[in-house]
Motif scaffolding. Structure first.
Motif: not given
Lengths: 245, 379
Positions: B146-150, B277-285, B303-304
């Protein structure tokens, strides 16, 4: 051979009475003789024959009863409909269910709003922090570039200072992020508890919060190890931070 | 059988809105209390669903052959809820009571027609359920990672305790004890692996009971229940066209599974994956996708971001970014993500000359409780 209850009739009680377990317990065979030890074998044979007969009769009776049960059960299944609940009962249960549904819906809506507001705030603050940090970084780099070509001892010191400041700002940005994140986590945990209250069936299971992985967070071009929760109060000293890439 | 009369009768019950399903469930639970345990605490969404499903059945009641596959799927799918054959007559009796209660002009003929129709429907569903009896009604699967990415996305690794067959791109319904009887659909982000591990990407939706629990309450050692997989994005077996995969947010999961499928099974083909994704922060993988790019020379990942002014990544809506990299006219294309993103991307691609039949898409709605009788995943 004798039995206690009916010594006179023994060993042939009326057939319709059947053979009872007590009858068998109470069977007393006569000793044969000094010459031939054991019971009188005719008596034993007679009792065995009766037991066999009785057993057969019981088996037959059991089969008949089983058939009867089966046919009765089939009839019952076909006929018996559970009594229809009264209109009043349906109304009471309906309104109870609606009340429960409303509570759950309210809890969900509350959770949705709080989470939404917290997220918007988090994103806004992160964005501002990133933009500010980016602007400062850019200014610092421009300043460094200006100083760069004419490298005098004095300007080198200036460059060092700028780098130090850059590192400090990065660490500062990271600390702000971490604090924001733990603040938001705390809010979300509250929300989660509220939801649990709306659905008490699932509450008693006390469980530790989902494990947080020790991941890394990207900040600008630098990769900075994410500090553990709670370790973010103090802004880390700038000296340890890495050069920007 | 007087079908128009049945439809008119059903319409009268349906016109009461929530009243009729409310009456139906209360009647059912009072006459058969054991059925209550099959349903979640809050029945609000359940009530909407019941009459929607019944309405679909009524609409096609005169065309049993069209209805049959739908009913069979419903019958199979109900096994995971714990439905058994004995529940069907109970439901039928309460349904009849409900239809009678809301109709002033109830007649014995209507009662007879409804009983006949219901019996037929129940028979088809029970038969299909029994035909599927050799496979489990549900599978238990242990959470082993179980890995919390964001802040709101977690990547779970789950291991089914018994063999679980699925295809890359399919969806799996799952339930957790923390939110009993609420089933939601998720797409595994990997093709079937020899060790059975499945990677599940979950985004906690604001106020969503199941997704928030999966992200914030579930941990290693917890056990989930999985229903049978249902098909969505599936590659054409006979095609070895190069692939274009376009993901919006968590739509990444099934597309990552398709990449994994090509890596494991082939046939060899170029694969270009675009993830917006909306922001770069949200690229979880990102690290894992970058690892795949390093390992597979046939794969590119772009990525965009759409709302991140300071990111160094490509900017814009993902559909727009994809077209900038085109043309894609010879590709087989899969698109997965939120409805707006999917519509936008597909229409842009079609406008650019890609034949519609080579585009498959899946909409990821905030809540995906289950497929409707049409087999579509609904909001």
């Amino acid at each position: 051979m004798t039995t206690d209850q009916s010594p006179a009739e023994s060993p042939a009680p009326p057939a319709e009475r059947g053979l009872t377990p007590a009858d068998l317990h109470n069977v007393r065979f006569t000793r044969a003789s000094m010459m031939r030890p054991g019971y009188v074998d005719t008596e034993v044979d007679r009792v065995l024959a009766r037991v066999a007969e009785e057993l057969g009769r019981l088996y037959a009776e059991k089969a008949a009863l089983r058939d009867e049960v089966r046919s009765l059960r089939a009839q019952v299944d076909g006929i018996v409909v559970p009594e229809a609940p009264s209109e009043q009962a349906v109304r009471i249960l309906s309104s109870a269910q609606q009340t429960a549904d409303n509570y759950v819906a309210e809890a969900e809506e509350f959770s949705r709003q709080v989470t939404h507001d917290a997220r918007v705030e988090y994103e806004e603050m992160t964005r501002e922090a990133r933009e500010t940090a980016g602007a400062i970084l850019q200014a610092a780099q421009e300043a460094a570039a200006k100083i760069g070509p004419s490298a005098t001892p004095g300007s080198e010191r200036g460059l060092e200072e700028v780098e130090e400041q850059v590192a400090y700002l990065k660490a500062f940005g990271q600390a702000v992020r971490t604090q924001l994140r733990s603040y938001l986590e705390a809010l979300l945990t509250d929300v989660e508890t509220e939801w649990g209250k709306a659905d008490p069936a699932v509450l008693p299971v006390a469980r530790p919060p989902a494990q947080r992985s020790a991941g890394t967070t990207t900040f600008e071009a630098n990769t900075v190890e994410e500090p553990a929760d709670g370790a973010a109060e103090a802004v880390p000293a700038a000296t340890g931070a890495r050069r920007s890439g | 059988v007087d079908i128009p009369a049945m439809r008119a009768n059903f319409a009268r019950a349906a016109a009461t809105g929530d009243e009729a399903p409310l009456y139906f469930y209360s009647h059912l639970f009072l006459s058969h209390p054991e059925t209550r345990a099959l349903f979640p605490v809050s029945m609000a969404h359940q009530r909407d669903r019941l009459f929607a499903a019944l309405g679909d059945v009524i609409a096609r009641v005169d065309d049993l052959e069209a209805l049959r596959p739908i009913l069979e799927q419903l019958g199979r799918d109900h096994r995971k809820f714990g439905t058994i054959a004995a529940h069907y007559p109970a439901v039928g009796a309460s349904l009849l009571a409900t239809l009678e209660h809301f109709d002033q002009d109830w007649t014995p003929e209507l009662a007879k027609d409804w009983t006949e129709a219901y019996t037929l429907v129940a028979e088809v569903m029970i038969e299909a359920a029994e035909a599927a009896a050799e496979q489990p009604a549900w599978w238990e699967a242990e959470v082993v990672g179980h890995d919390r990415r964001t802040i709101d996305v977690a990547v779970l690794q789950v291991r089914p305790r018994a063999r679980y067959d699925y295809a890359a791109g399919q969806s799996v319904s799952l339930e957790t004890d923390v939110r009993p009887k609420l089933w939601r659909y998720y797409s595994p982000a990997n093709a079937p692996r020899p060790d059975g591990l499945m990677e599940i990407h979950v985004k906690a939706r604001d106020g969503g009971p199941v997704s928030t629990a999966l992200v914030r309450r579930i941990g290693v050692g917890d056990v989930l229940r999985l229903g049978p997989p249902i098909g969505h994005l599936v590659l054409h077996d006979d095609s070895d066209r190069d692939l274009l995969l376009v993901a919006g947010g968590l739509g990444l999961a099934p597309l990552k599974a398709l990449v994994d499928h090509v890596a494991r099974k082939g046939p060899p083909r170029r694969v270009d994956l675009f993830a917006g994704f909306r922001t770069e922060d949200q690229i979880y993988d990102r690290p894992d996708l970058e690892r795949m790019v390093r390992e597979h020379p046939w794969l590119t990942v772009t990525f965009a971001v759409s709302e991140d002014k300071i990111s160094g990544l490509e900017h814009g809506d993902i559909g727009d970014v994809v077209l900038r990299h085109g043309p894609w006219n010879s590709r087989e294309i899969c698109v997965a993500g939120p409805a707006v993103m999917v519509e936008d991307t597909v229409s842009r691609l079609v406008a650019s000359g890609v034949p519609t039949q080579r585009i498959s898409s899946e909409v990821f709605a905030p809540s995906r409780p289950g497929p409707s009788v049409d087999g579509e995943v609904t909001e």
